[in-house]
Design an enzyme around this catalytic site. Structure first.
Site, short mmCIF file in Angstrom:
data_model
loop_
_atom_site.label_atom_id
_atom_site.label_comp_id
_atom_site.label_asym_id
_atom_site.label_seq_id
_atom_site.Cartn_x
_atom_site.Cartn_y
_atom_site.Cartn_z
N GLY A 43 0.86 -1.18 0.00
CA GLY A 43 0.00 0.00 0.00
C GLY A 43 0.89 1.22 0.00
O GLY A 43 1.83 1.32 0.81
N ARG A 234 16.83 7.18 -15.17
CA ARG A 234 17.33 8.34 -15.92
C ARG A 234 17.41 9.60 -15.06
O ARG A 234 17.81 10.65 -15.54
CB ARG A 234 16.46 8.60 -17.15
CG ARG A 234 16.54 7.51 -18.20
CD ARG A 234 15.84 7.90 -19.50
NE ARG A 234 14.41 8.08 -19.29
CZ ARG A 234 13.51 7.09 -19.32
NH1 ARG A 234 13.94 5.85 -19.51
NH2 ARG A 234 12.24 7.32 -19.15
N ASP A 256 15.06 -4.73 -7.41
CA ASP A 256 13.61 -4.69 -7.19
C ASP A 256 13.19 -3.23 -7.14
O ASP A 256 13.61 -2.49 -6.25
CB ASP A 256 13.26 -5.39 -5.88
CG ASP A 256 11.76 -5.59 -5.68
OD1 ASP A 256 10.98 -4.92 -6.40
OD2 ASP A 256 11.37 -6.38 -4.81
N ALA A 259 9.25 -0.50 -4.59
CA ALA A 259 9.02 0.59 -3.63
C ALA A 259 9.88 1.82 -3.87
O ALA A 259 9.94 2.70 -3.01
CB ALA A 259 9.24 0.08 -2.21
N ALA A 260 10.52 1.91 -5.02
CA ALA A 260 11.42 3.03 -5.26
C ALA A 260 10.69 4.37 -5.15
O ALA A 260 11.18 5.32 -4.54
CB ALA A 260 12.08 2.90 -6.63
N GLY A 261 9.51 4.46 -5.77
CA GLY A 261 8.76 5.71 -5.73
C GLY A 261 8.31 6.08 -4.34
O GLY A 261 8.33 7.25 -3.95
N ASP A 262 7.88 5.09 -3.57
CA ASP A 262 7.42 5.36 -2.20
C ASP A 262 8.58 5.82 -1.32
O ASP A 262 8.43 6.73 -0.49
CB ASP A 262 6.77 4.11 -1.60
CG ASP A 262 5.48 3.74 -2.32
OD1 ASP A 262 4.78 4.66 -2.80
OD2 ASP A 262 5.18 2.54 -2.42
N GLY A 297 11.64 -6.39 -1.91
CA GLY A 297 10.46 -6.08 -1.11
C GLY A 297 9.99 -4.66 -1.27
O GLY A 297 10.60 -3.84 -1.97
#
Length: 321
Positions: A43, A234, A256, A259-262, A297
């Site tokens: 979430g 980029r 993975d 969750a990079a944006g979060d 994860g």
């Protein structure tokens, strides 16, 4: 924000993620065998709360999570997984009428992913939740918002925060095909779309720095005081008033990207709450997002503050595995 107690509120979705790892993502109608699967916290609201809380443990910030889970095993699991991050769950309501949200995720060998979300209790949030958490919204230094709860509630929370002078940071994901309502543009301070979300909001897919600059200008014209265009590997382009710039990507070995944006948004909001200038805060955000890709994860991939500081200041990556 200097008069406020230093805390952040994430108001949004709490899910349980079921993640399958396969060589490739299946085509429509196709079945592929996964090498493994895992169940974990997800979430975007919970992920951003967890990321900010892990970062906050290293710099004296407290993070609250407001939202709903079901009165079910997944709800119990979600709470037990959020607790170790140090997230305050006093504003996370248990809803006996709706199940906890679930996300079904497939990750391929190149660390790309597809996600299907069943919102459950997240989509049952209503104005009573806004009313119940008004004091927390008003006292927060910053508010993290996403688009995995009803749009009307996202707008109501943002407007409540704007009236109180709380910084409103929106991750416009999943972005609606017809764009954001004008009421939401008017109530937010910072918007942080990725490439796909940028295209949906502006009509521009930012493959180059020039295209990202054009998109950031359009986001600014739509109403965002601060616009960031996340371009994944980029880099990221930002525009804040008359200030704009490009932060090149940090070189990491991504395994993975879920969750990079979060983690980017958690890092950005943490840095802004600590009083970092906007351009500097973007670097901390980019480092947080990059480090998140080096661990498997969703929430559990969030970095800690010292790892982020080390990457920003020295370019050194601490082994996190």
């Amino acid at each position: 924000m200097s008069d406020r107690p230093p805390h952040i509120l994430s108001f949004g979705s709490v899910n349980i993620d079921i993640t399958a790892r396969a060589e490739r993502i299946p085509h429509p109608g196709e079945t592929v065998h996964a090498a493994s699967y895992a169940t974990g916290l997800g979430g975007k609201g919970a992920n951003q709360a967890a990321a900010a809380a892990r970062l906050g443990q290293g710099c004296g910030l407290k993070v609250f999570m407001a939202g709903r889970t079901g009165a079910d095993q997944f709800g119990t699991l979600a709470r037990s997984l959020l607790t170790p991050f140090g997230v305050d769950l006093s504003a996370l309501k248990e809803d006996p009428a709706h199940p906890t949200g679930v996300a079904l995720i497939t990750v391929d060998a190149k660390a790309e992913n597809i996600i299907t979300v069943a919102g459950g209790a997240n989509m049952a949030l209503d104005l009573s939740d806004v009313e119940a958490h008004r004091p927390l919204i008003h006292s927060a230094s910053a508010l993290l918002l996403q688009l995995e709860i009803p749009m009307a509630i996202t707008i109501a929370v943002a407007e409540e925060a704007r009236r109180a002078g709380t910084l409103v940071v929106l991750d416009p994901a999943p972005a609606p095909g017809d764009g954001l309502p004008q009421a939401l543009w008017q109530a937010l301070d910072v918007v942080t779309p990725n490439e796909t979300e940028t295209r949906l909001l502006t009509g521009i897919y930012p493959e180059t720095e020039k295209e990202a600059a054009q998109a950031a200008l359009k986001l600014h014209q739509l109403g965002a005081t601060h616009a960031l265009v996340k371009m994944g590997a980029r880099g990221v382009y930002y525009r804040s008033g008359t200030e704009e710039g490009f932060v090149p990507p940090y070189t990491v070995k991504a395994i993975d990207t879920v969750a990079a944006g979060d983690c980017f948004n958690g890092g950005l909001t943490t840095a802004l709450t600590l009083g970092k200038p906007f351009a500097e805060a973007v670097r901390y955000a980019a480092a947080s997002g990059a480090l998140a890709t080096t661990r498997l994860g969703a929430a559990e991939s969030a970095p800690d503050w010292q790892d982020v500081v080390t990457l920003v200041e020295t370019g050194t990556i601490i082994d996190r595995n």
